[in-house]
Design a protein around this motif. Structure first.
Motif, PDB file in Angstrom:
ATOM      1  N   LEU A 121     -32.790 -14.257  41.988  1.00 33.51           N
ATOM      2  CA  LEU A 121     -33.959 -13.859  42.783  1.00 33.51           C
ATOM      3  C   LEU A 121     -34.387 -14.954  43.753  1.00 33.51           C
ATOM      4  O   LEU A 121     -34.568 -14.711  44.949  1.00 33.51           O
ATOM      5  N   CYS A 122     -34.540 -16.153  43.233  1.00 28.37           N
ATOM      6  CA  CYS A 122     -35.097 -17.238  44.042  1.00 28.37           C
ATOM      7  C   CYS A 122     -34.075 -17.836  44.992  1.00 28.37           C
ATOM      8  O   CYS A 122     -34.444 -18.487  45.972  1.00 28.37           O
ATOM      9  N   GLY A 123     -32.792 -17.606  44.714  1.00 25.89           N
ATOM     10  CA  GLY A 123     -31.747 -18.095  45.610  1.00 25.89           C
ATOM     11  C   GLY A 123     -31.454 -17.092  46.713  1.00 25.89           C
ATOM     12  O   GLY A 123     -30.568 -17.310  47.537  1.00 25.89           O
ATOM     13  N   GLY A 124     -32.188 -15.989  46.665  1.00 25.55           N
ATOM     14  CA  GLY A 124     -31.967 -14.956  47.678  1.00 25.55           C
ATOM     15  C   GLY A 124     -30.597 -14.317  47.554  1.00 25.55           C
ATOM     16  O   GLY A 124     -30.065 -13.753  48.501  1.00 25.55           O
ATOM     17  N   GLU A 125     -30.014 -14.428  46.339  1.00 24.03           N
ATOM     18  CA  GLU A 125     -28.684 -13.845  46.132  1.00 24.03           C
ATOM     19  C   GLU A 125     -28.802 -12.401  45.643  1.00 24.03           C
ATOM     20  O   GLU A 125     -29.892 -11.935  45.317  1.00 24.03           O
ATOM     21  N   SER A 126     -27.664 -11.732  45.588  1.00 27.56           N
ATOM     22  CA  SER A 126     -27.622 -10.398  44.998  1.00 27.56           C
ATOM     23  C   SER A 126     -26.866 -10.499  43.683  1.00 27.56           C
ATOM     24  O   SER A 126     -25.952 -11.309  43.554  1.00 27.56           O
ATOM     25  N   PRO A 127     -27.266  -9.687  42.672  1.00 25.50           N
ATOM     26  CA  PRO A 127     -26.510  -9.716  41.421  1.00 25.50           C
ATOM     27  C   PRO A 127     -25.068  -9.289  41.670  1.00 25.50           C
ATOM     28  O   PRO A 127     -24.793  -8.525  42.593  1.00 25.50           O
ATOM     29  N   CYS A 128     -24.133  -9.827  40.880  1.00 21.54           N
ATOM     30  CA  CYS A 128     -22.716  -9.498  41.018  1.00 21.54           C
ATOM     31  C   CYS A 128     -22.266  -8.611  39.862  1.00 21.54           C
ATOM     32  O   CYS A 128     -23.008  -8.382  38.907  1.00 21.54           O
ATOM     33  N   ARG A 129     -21.020  -8.157  39.975  1.00 16.85           N
ATOM     34  CA  ARG A 129     -20.451  -7.355  38.888  1.00 16.85           C
ATOM     35  C   ARG A 129     -20.229  -8.205  37.640  1.00 16.85           C
ATOM     36  O   ARG A 129     -20.325  -7.710  36.525  1.00 16.85           O
ATOM     37  N   ILE A 130     -19.965  -9.491  37.838  1.00 13.27           N
ATOM     38  CA  ILE A 130     -19.768 -10.342  36.648  1.00 13.27           C
ATOM     39  C   ILE A 130     -21.060 -10.441  35.841  1.00 13.27           C
ATOM     40  O   ILE A 130     -21.029 -10.727  34.648  1.00 13.27           O
ATOM     41  N   HIS A 131     -22.208 -10.199  36.504  1.00 14.82           N
ATOM     42  CA  HIS A 131     -23.489 -10.226  35.790  1.00 14.82           C
ATOM     43  C   HIS A 131     -23.701  -8.969  34.956  1.00 14.82           C
ATOM     44  O   HIS A 131     -24.563  -8.937  34.078  1.00 14.82           O
ATOM     45  N   ASN A 132     -22.947  -7.919  35.257  1.00 13.40           N
ATOM     46  CA  ASN A 132     -23.090  -6.675  34.502  1.00 13.40           C
ATOM     47  C   ASN A 132     -22.854  -6.963  33.021  1.00 13.40           C
ATOM     48  O   ASN A 132     -21.900  -7.671  32.664  1.00 13.40           O
ATOM     49  N   ASN A 133     -23.696  -6.401  32.164  1.00 11.12           N
ATOM     50  CA  ASN A 133     -23.606  -6.716  30.724  1.00 11.12           C
ATOM     51  C   ASN A 133     -22.236  -6.351  30.136  1.00 11.12           C
ATOM     52  O   ASN A 133     -21.864  -6.833  29.080  1.00 11.12           O
ATOM     53  N   CYS A 134     -21.488  -5.499  30.838  1.00 12.49           N
ATOM     54  CA  CYS A 134     -20.171  -5.045  30.350  1.00 12.49           C
ATOM     55  C   CYS A 134     -18.996  -5.780  31.001  1.00 12.49           C
ATOM     56  O   CYS A 134     -17.848  -5.372  30.827  1.00 12.49           O
ATOM     57  N   SER A 135     -19.251  -6.848  31.746  1.00 14.62           N
ATOM     58  CA  SER A 135     -18.156  -7.480  32.495  1.00 14.62           C
ATOM     59  C   SER A 135     -17.081  -8.071  31.577  1.00 14.62           C
ATOM     60  O   SER A 135     -15.918  -8.178  31.969  1.00 14.62           O
ATOM     61  N   GLY A 136     -17.440  -8.436  30.343  1.00 13.54           N
ATOM     62  CA  GLY A 136     -16.435  -8.924  29.404  1.00 13.54           C
ATOM     63  C   GLY A 136     -15.519  -7.807  28.941  1.00 13.54           C
ATOM     64  O   GLY A 136     -14.295  -7.961  28.881  1.00 13.54           O
ATOM     65  N   LYS A 137     -16.128  -6.655  28.663  1.00 11.96           N
ATOM     66  CA  LYS A 137     -15.338  -5.486  28.266  1.00 11.96           C
ATOM     67  C   LYS A 137     -14.377  -5.121  29.394  1.00 11.96           C
ATOM     68  O   LYS A 137     -13.191  -4.846  29.154  1.00 11.96           O
ATOM     69  N   HIS A 138     -14.876  -5.169  30.624  1.00 15.41           N
ATOM     70  CA  HIS A 138     -14.036  -4.821  31.774  1.00 15.41           C
ATOM     71  C   HIS A 138     -12.938  -5.852  32.011  1.00 15.41           C
ATOM     72  O   HIS A 138     -11.843  -5.498  32.442  1.00 15.41           O
ATOM     73  N   SER A 139     -13.220  -7.114  31.687  1.00 14.56           N
ATOM     74  CA  SER A 139     -12.165  -8.138  31.819  1.00 14.56           C
ATOM     75  C   SER A 139     -11.052  -7.847  30.811  1.00 14.56           C
ATOM     76  O   SER A 139      -9.864  -8.047  31.097  1.00 14.56           O
ATOM     77  N   GLY A 140     -11.451  -7.340  29.642  1.00 16.97           N
ATOM     78  CA  GLY A 140     -10.456  -6.935  28.647  1.00 16.97           C
ATOM     79  C   GLY A 140      -9.641  -5.751  29.146  1.00 16.97           C
ATOM     80  O   GLY A 140      -8.413  -5.718  29.002  1.00 16.97           O
ATOM     81  N   PHE A 141     -10.332  -4.799  29.770  1.00 11.85           N
ATOM     82  CA  PHE A 141      -9.630  -3.635  30.334  1.00 11.85           C
ATOM     83  C   PHE A 141      -8.630  -4.092  31.399  1.00 11.85           C
ATOM     84  O   PHE A 141      -7.488  -3.623  31.458  1.00 11.85           O
ATOM     85  N   LEU A 142      -9.038  -5.034  32.258  1.00 13.19           N
ATOM     86  CA  LEU A 142      -8.157  -5.530  33.325  1.00 13.19           C
ATOM     87  C   LEU A 142      -6.949  -6.254  32.737  1.00 13.19           C
ATOM     88  O   LEU A 142      -5.820  -6.125  33.240  1.00 13.19           O
ATOM     89  N   THR A 143      -7.181  -6.987  31.639  1.00 16.59           N
ATOM     90  CA  THR A 143      -6.080  -7.706  30.980  1.00 16.59           C
ATOM     91  C   THR A 143      -5.066  -6.712  30.417  1.00 16.59           C
ATOM     92  O   THR A 143      -3.852  -6.874  30.580  1.00 16.59           O
ATOM     93  N   LEU A 144      -5.583  -5.652  29.793  1.00 13.91           N
ATOM     94  CA  LEU A 144      -4.699  -4.624  29.233  1.00 13.91           C
ATOM     95  C   LEU A 144      -3.956  -3.889  30.352  1.00 13.91           C
ATOM     96  O   LEU A 144      -2.743  -3.645  30.248  1.00 13.91           O
ATOM     97  N   ALA A 145      -4.670  -3.576  31.434  1.00 11.44           N
ATOM     98  CA  ALA A 145      -4.035  -2.873  32.560  1.00 11.44           C
ATOM     99  C   ALA A 145      -2.886  -3.709  33.122  1.00 11.44           C
ATOM    100  O   ALA A 145      -1.793  -3.192  33.395  1.00 11.44           O
ATOM    101  N   ARG A 146      -3.121  -5.023  33.260  1.00 14.61           N
ATOM    102  CA  ARG A 146      -2.065  -5.911  33.757  1.00 14.61           C
ATOM    103  C   ARG A 146      -0.874  -5.895  32.802  1.00 14.61           C
ATOM    104  O   ARG A 146       0.287  -5.762  33.226  1.00 14.61           O
ATOM    105  N   HIS A 147      -1.156  -5.990  31.503  1.00 14.27           N
ATOM    106  CA  HIS A 147      -0.097  -6.015  30.488  1.00 14.27           C
ATOM    107  C   HIS A 147       0.724  -4.724  30.512  1.00 14.27           C
ATOM    108  O   HIS A 147       1.949  -4.744  30.320  1.00 14.27           O
ATOM    109  N   LEU A 148       0.024  -3.609  30.774  1.00 17.00           N
ATOM    110  CA  LEU A 148       0.701  -2.300  30.799  1.00 17.00           C
ATOM    111  C   LEU A 148       1.340  -2.024  32.150  1.00 17.00           C
ATOM    112  O   LEU A 148       2.040  -1.016  32.315  1.00 17.00           O
ATOM    113  N   GLY A 149       1.088  -2.896  33.111  1.00 13.43           N
ATOM    114  CA  GLY A 149       1.617  -2.662  34.462  1.00 13.43           C
ATOM    115  C   GLY A 149       0.986  -1.438  35.098  1.00 13.43           C
ATOM    116  O   GLY A 149       1.583  -0.755  35.932  1.00 13.43           O
TER     117      GLY A 149
END
Lengths: 331, 331
Positions: A121-149
């Motif tokens: 807020l004070c930095g005048g920034e916008s929240p990112c997707r990494i701030h999403n409470n589920c970004s760890g779950k999604h990183s796991g999904f991305l890891t699996l997707a990469r592994h599965l090609g």
């Protein structure tokens, strides 16, 4: 069967608000030990089933192939609050995959962590997707997707990642999912019954006994959650506070719309509950009551006052009300 | 009689959460026009009865003696969000009394208004009592206390200000209050029935016909609320949006723990509703449904989509769910 009264909010000696719900305590054989409301009520587990959504990440060999250790597995099971510790770990995980914020398919979310929110807020920034409470779950999904090609749209229901999640979900819940909804993070969330979700948690509770791939994967996820309670939610949050209060012997996880689950390895039991109206304040009080009932949580521990037995205070700090368990629930 | 299903939240074609409640539509004679749930259910009106708590301010002559005009009367009935427009007006009101933030007996509250919150957070400041959503009501209490020559602890139940409030409250609701609780702002909040609160709102709806002191005071408060909808809550808030949408013909007010009331002068009717579990999202949807049912709100107005008929979106902006009125309620 209908939802039953579970948690009451009192003020001035009068009942002000009341929450109904469903709850099931299940053993490792999948049998109901105790239940309130309707065990067959269909619910969306929402984030309470992230440890199930993370099973294919390990079972597929992706976690080991990409060096996903316990802290990242805890994040894969997390609804974190976007504190620096969470977003930094997610950023590094994505970087190790040669990926970044844009590769996440969850939307941006303002951090719930006070310092991180202030920084944005004070930095005048916008929240990112990494701030999403589920970004760890999604990183796991991305890891699996990469592994599965597989392709980058890992959040779509017909993507190999989500097909693998659905298979694992239906197998550990023991119920064919009646359908799915799109979660706050844009991934499919598969519906099941309260009994099905409790059965899955009981499977995790007993997984330490098993030597099969799934049991070992489940036990590894429970160990990761209890080893890193601050990564599963964050400072001041119920999941983190409760896992710390129980000394890492029990894993708990909340889900949106007032779902809460618990995995009790020493008892070989699992708990799943849903507050009908979706109120987090009631799901937190209810899970605390059930953890005390099963002897997993000391009724004298400060977290019990915070979520169940302590006073409700107003802006001036006055005690103005209290929570009570409804007659017939968990008392 | 029990609370009845009122508002449902759906996701992926399945019911995810459900809210029960009580609602009464009353005419100016105090008779029930229509009701759902239990009209005799005892509730705390919380902030929905601020226009009742402001009656003694006018009836005593205090408002006129201290030049309290329509904008300040609107603030006295407000649960404002601490925007600059609100805190500046409260500060000037207090200054006119030779008083300041320390004289308020409500606790400090972080402003809900985004700009004001950012100002406090990023300026390293602490929220003040003037930011408390009830600071206008408390300024009215202080004005009455000054007029009565009473002491500074105007929030105590045995103070002349609160005794006057209780008398007015019991008279317009037509019910002897079964007790009181301490509100979020530290003032007493008197309990009544849903019917009693609806009866009071119907009295306000018909007050324009009366020439007695109370009727004129009530009509003056309704005029103030509808003339300054932005002061009663704030930009983006349901009370402000709904009063604007109805062109100032109807006054509405929300209260904590999911109470909502409406005053319909053209129909000489009043509405009061309470969602059993205290969920604001449901009380907003329910009042919109009842306002449409009484022909006060155009079902095609954008606010109807926002609070009732529009999709529920996730962090990525996807439509992931919807609200529906439960069968048998207001349809």
């Amino acid at each position: 069967m209908k939802a039953v009264p579970m948690v009451e909010f009192w003020r001035g000696g009068l009942l002000e608000s009341l929450h109904h719900g469903h709850a099931v305590i299940c053993d490792a054989d999948g049998a109901i030990v105790e239940a309130w409301g309707d065990p067959d009520a269909v619910i969306f587990p929402r984030s309470s089933c992230k440890m199930i959504q993370a099973l294919p990440l390990i079972e597929s060999g992706a976690a080991d192939a990409f060096g996903v250790g316990a802290s990242r597995l805890a994040l894969a099971c997390a609804s974190h609050q976007g504190a620096a510790v969470h977003s930094d770990l997610v950023t590094r995980w994505l970087a190790d995959l040669g990926l970044g914020d844009d590769d996440l398919r969850c939307g941006p979310q303002m951090p719930r962590d006070a310092d991180a929110m202030k920084h944005v807020l004070c930095g005048g920034e916008s929240p990112c997707r990494i701030h999403n409470n589920c970004s760890g779950k999604h990183s796991g999904f991305l890891t699996l997707a990469r592994h599965l090609g597989a392709g980058p749209e890992y959040h779509e229901a017909d993507h190999p990642v989500q097909i693998a999640v659905r298979h694992a979900f239906e197998e550990v819940t023991g119920v064919a999912s009646p359908g799915y909804g799109i979660d706050g993070c844009s991934a499919p969330n598969f519906a099941t019954t309260v009994h099905g979700l409790a059965r899955a948690m009981a499977f995790y509770a007993g997984a330490g006994d098993g030597s099969d791939t799934r049991s070992k994967a489940a036990a590894r996820l429970v160990s990761a959650m209890t080893a890193f309670p601050e990564l599963v939610a964050g400072e001041g949050r119920a999941c983190t506070n409760l896992m710390r209060a129980m000394g890492g012997k029990v894993a708990v996880k909340t889900g949106a719309e007032a779902v809460f689950v618990a995995i009790l390895p020493e008892r070989r039991m699992g708990i799943a509950l849903k507050i009908l109206d979706g109120a987090e304040r009631a799901s937190e009080a209810a899970i605390v009551a059930l953890l005390i009932r099963l002897g997993a949580l000391d009724p004298g521990h400060p977290v019990v006052r915070r979520y169940l037995s302590g006073p409700i205070r107003n802006h001036a700090g006055q005690a103005v009300g209290e929570r009570r368990l409804a007659a017939g629930f968990a008392a």
